[in-house]
Design a protein around this motif. Structure first.
Motif, PDB file in Angstrom:
ATOM      1  N   GLY A 134      50.850  15.398 -32.760  1.00 21.82           N
ATOM      2  CA  GLY A 134      51.351  14.096 -32.349  1.00 21.82           C
ATOM      3  C   GLY A 134      50.275  13.228 -31.723  1.00 21.82           C
ATOM      4  O   GLY A 134      49.078  13.506 -31.825  1.00 21.82           O
ATOM      5  N   GLN A 135      50.710  12.188 -31.036  1.00 25.38           N
ATOM      6  CA  GLN A 135      49.819  11.224 -30.399  1.00 25.38           C
ATOM      7  C   GLN A 135      50.595  10.539 -29.275  1.00 25.38           C
ATOM      8  O   GLN A 135      51.751  10.869 -29.039  1.00 25.38           O
ATOM      9  N   SER A 136      49.959   9.594 -28.597  1.00 22.23           N
ATOM     10  CA  SER A 136      50.574   9.004 -27.397  1.00 22.23           C
ATOM     11  C   SER A 136      51.872   8.270 -27.701  1.00 22.23           C
ATOM     12  O   SER A 136      52.798   8.250 -26.890  1.00 22.23           O
ATOM     13  N   TYR A 181      45.171  15.458 -28.267  1.00 25.77           N
ATOM     14  CA  TYR A 181      46.385  15.824 -29.002  1.00 25.77           C
ATOM     15  C   TYR A 181      46.103  16.829 -30.109  1.00 25.77           C
ATOM     16  O   TYR A 181      45.249  16.613 -30.967  1.00 25.77           O
ATOM     17  N   GLN A 236      49.327  19.026 -26.538  1.00 26.58           N
ATOM     18  CA  GLN A 236      47.917  18.741 -26.269  1.00 26.58           C
ATOM     19  C   GLN A 236      47.162  20.029 -25.976  1.00 26.58           C
ATOM     20  O   GLN A 236      47.755  21.029 -25.564  1.00 26.58           O
ATOM     21  N   CYS A 248      55.616  12.488 -34.566  1.00 28.24           N
ATOM     22  CA  CYS A 248      55.161  13.642 -33.796  1.00 28.24           C
ATOM     23  C   CYS A 248      55.905  14.875 -34.326  1.00 28.24           C
ATOM     24  O   CYS A 248      56.139  14.950 -35.527  1.00 28.24           O
ATOM     25  N   CYS A 266      54.965   7.916 -30.597  1.00 23.36           N
ATOM     26  CA  CYS A 266      55.584   8.482 -31.791  1.00 23.36           C
ATOM     27  C   CYS A 266      56.492   7.416 -32.414  1.00 23.36           C
ATOM     28  O   CYS A 266      57.326   6.830 -31.715  1.00 23.36           O
ATOM     29  N   THR A 287      55.136  16.301 -28.505  1.00 24.61           N
ATOM     30  CA  THR A 287      53.684  16.388 -28.662  1.00 24.61           C
ATOM     31  C   THR A 287      53.161  17.659 -28.007  1.00 24.61           C
ATOM     32  O   THR A 287      53.773  18.210 -27.091  1.00 24.61           O
ATOM     33  N   HIS A 346      56.225  16.305 -23.704  1.00 23.57           N
ATOM     34  CA  HIS A 346      54.791  16.566 -23.848  1.00 23.57           C
ATOM     35  C   HIS A 346      54.439  17.952 -23.311  1.00 23.57           C
ATOM     36  O   HIS A 346      54.780  18.286 -22.168  1.00 23.57           O
TER      37      HIS A 346
END
Length: 244
Positions: free
Chosen positions: A153-155, A150, A140, A163, A157, A138, A204
């Motif tokens: 992706g996102q929190s 974001y 951000q 992601c 996957c 991900t 991340h």
């Protein structure tokens, strides 16, 4: 006939990689470029060269995937640009430096630092099974108020919400990274939490507006971050008939 038919495909692949970098490195790189233009035209040119280096790396990664049916593992070390021969079976072991020799590029940004590379472990295996492979990376960014959100992706996957399969990173002029001589460069800033995250993370990452201000949300920042959309990777591999 065979050679001429390959040339349009190669041009399409190069064009796709460049568009990916324009789209996904655009935020941080453009912000850094604006900052650099106010400081030094030399630094502005270095930013532009680094963005081009990331585009070249993305193109080489796509080419590797088309040839081998998978993405490469990170480099052996800052002095050995071959692909690590050991299995890449965790997010951490799949995070390191871009394997520049395996890809046939120099893998260095405009400040003489090796490019950082983090790849989802399952994407380094062949055959790559898209019915079960989950891309885990991900990216951000920060909004005008400094809150993280974001960009890629996102929190969580999963197969239904993928992601990115990989992240490429230049540490920029200041702080962190490795020289071509294998020297680990120190962090001399205070409060640069976003740069610290990028230097330590295996999943991340942060790409945001460049700043030299210690009081900026996330602290001083001059990293340049790029990634590769999973749909583009699958499209290129599918066209080459290396994706089951």
């Amino acid at each position: 006939m065979a050679a001429s038919s390959k040339r349009p495909a190669a041009r399409r692949q190069r064009g796709a990689a460049l568009l990916i970098l324009v789209a996904l490195v655009g935020l941080g790189a453009a912000a850094l470029l604006i900052s650099a233009l106010g400081h030094s035209t030399l630094e502005a040119r270095r930013v532009q060269r680094t963005v081009a280096k990331l585009a070249e790396a993305n193109e080489a990664l796509l080419g590797f995937a088309v040839r081998h049916g998978r993405l490469p593992r990170p480099a052996v070390s800052a002095l050995d640009g071959g692909e690590n021969p050991l299995p890449c079976d965790s997010e951490q072991s799949c995070t390191g430096l871009l394997p520049w020799v395996a890809l046939g590029i120099d893998g260095v940004d405009a400040w003489g630092k090796r490019l950082r590379y983090s790849v989802t472990p399952v994407f380094t295996n062949s055959p790559l099974l898209r019915i079960s492979a989950v891309a885990t990376k991900t990216v951000q960014n920060r909004d005008a108020g400094g809150a993280l959100g974001y960009l890629v992706g996102q929190s969580t996957c999963d197969l239904g919400a993928q992601c990115a399969p990989l992240v490429l990173l230049s540490h920029g002029r200041e702080n962190f990274g490795s020289s071509v001589l294998g020297i680990a460069l120190p962090n001399v800033a205070v409060g640069n939490v976003d740069e610290q995250l990028n230097a330590a993370s295996a999943r991340h990452f942060v790409d945001r507006v460049a700043s030299a201000e210690p009081a900026a949300p996330g602290g001083p920042f001059d990293d340049i971050v790029g990634t590769l959309p999973l749909s583009t990777l699958y499209q290129q591999m599918g066209a080459a008939h290396v994706l089951p």
